[in-house]
Design an enzyme around this catalytic site. Sequence first.
Site, short mmCIF file in Angstrom:
data_model
loop_
_atom_site.label_atom_id
_atom_site.label_comp_id
_atom_site.label_asym_id
_atom_site.label_seq_id
_atom_site.Cartn_x
_atom_site.Cartn_y
_atom_site.Cartn_z
CB CYS A 139 -8.55 -10.27 4.39
SG CYS A 139 -8.17 -11.77 5.32
CB CYS A 459 -4.52 -11.36 -0.85
SG CYS A 459 -3.72 -11.53 0.78
#
EC number: 2.3.1.155
Length: 475
Positions: A139, A459
């Site tokens: 991500c 994250c």
Amino acid sequence: MTSLLTYTSKNLPNTSKWAVQFFVRPLSCSSQLRAAPAAQTKSKKTLAKPNIRNVVVVDGVRIPFLQSGTSYKDLMPHDLARAALSGLLTRTNVPKDVVDYIIFGTVIQEVKTSNVAREAALGAGFSDKTPAHTVTMACISANQAMTTGIGLIASGQYDVVVAGGVELMSDIPIRHSRKMRNMILELNKAKTLGQRLSLISKFRLNFLSPELPAVAEFSTSETMGHSADRLAAAFAVSRLDQDEYALRSHSLAKKAQDEGLLSDVVPFKVPGRETVTKDNGIRPSSLEQMAKLKPAFIKPYGTVTAANSSFLTDGASAMLIMAEEKALALGYKPKAYLRDFVYVSQDPKDQLLLGPTYATPKVLEKAGLTMNDIDAFEFHEAFSGQILANFKAMDSDWFAQNYMGRKTKVGSPPLEKFNNWGGSLSLGHPFGATGCRLVMAAANRLRKDGGQYGLVTACAAGGQGHAMIVEAYPK
């Protein structure tokens, strides 16, 4: 609460201490979830460093982020990336031959265009003499694309870099089973009819079972949603807390969209279809409707649902990054400086989604700042529970001392400065493209509200994380 604590202690052997610690710490932000935008702040010191080139973002764009399976479903990833690059060229009017290098992030690669940056660049009309490569870091792939570009500029290798990211979840590669793949490869090698018939005789129906991709950790085999549910339980984040936060995200995104604040979005004429002009995942609901949804991962006690999770998204983004002197020489007024950044990694089992907690104090210390210096926070919202668990971890001296080796907590972000124009829960999360959206949201918010410093953090799968300081360019 008792049943949930019992469940947590049985299922979270490595985090049961968190559960005991955080069940006695009620979430302090629920009442602030609809906080007003931040007021203007006074100018602070600049983060320019001697003998290091200033790197600026001139501008950045993204095509609308859409729920997978909608208007982009018949396209390929390079089509979306090409549209973002074309939008950037239109927005900035940068001459194509000025761009030295192009970097894109992506997560689930289309095998036909594994270096999607190169294919998109050629499709957008960039010179075939302009190098391009693709990076992947879950991500934070777009974050990695940006910081790679920053490094190339800061080191003096190049002056102008385009960084971006793309993800197309509508058409993910689905593989044959390994047995079927092996048989096909062996059939290609077979030279006689007898060899082919011998191989075919070994075929079994179960060879046809496909290998479906999943948003799961290779090292633990756990889906990210399941991990988010465990994290929420460990930090005593309730279902209501998560639903309230998700409703805040959608409500703020809708407000920003209606007021024209999402200026990084550029229209995209989908071939053979309509022109898409706005994100389609922004859907404010009500707590009553959200409460009706069943747990999506851990049943029946889980608290993570479709309503408080980010959805599968198609989209692409791109940013024009330059050395400051080059931007000024070309007549540009940059939007922001890209300053200090860090990457972190931790246990992918029980701390998978705690990247912001670990990255934030490190990047603040590196920049010589504190939480009070930050005027705009832009955190990636994978799940409501992930955001609120990070808030609790960041606001805990106990967690800082026992898990991070720090003497004191860094503190949680004030909600009046946090994701004020919505986040990934509402705007969408194309895995490879979100990082650029975060940076442009921070830059545009600073520009509008008169702030000076933004903190971007996210994250990522693998228990990794990223944080970066964005400094507003003087008006």
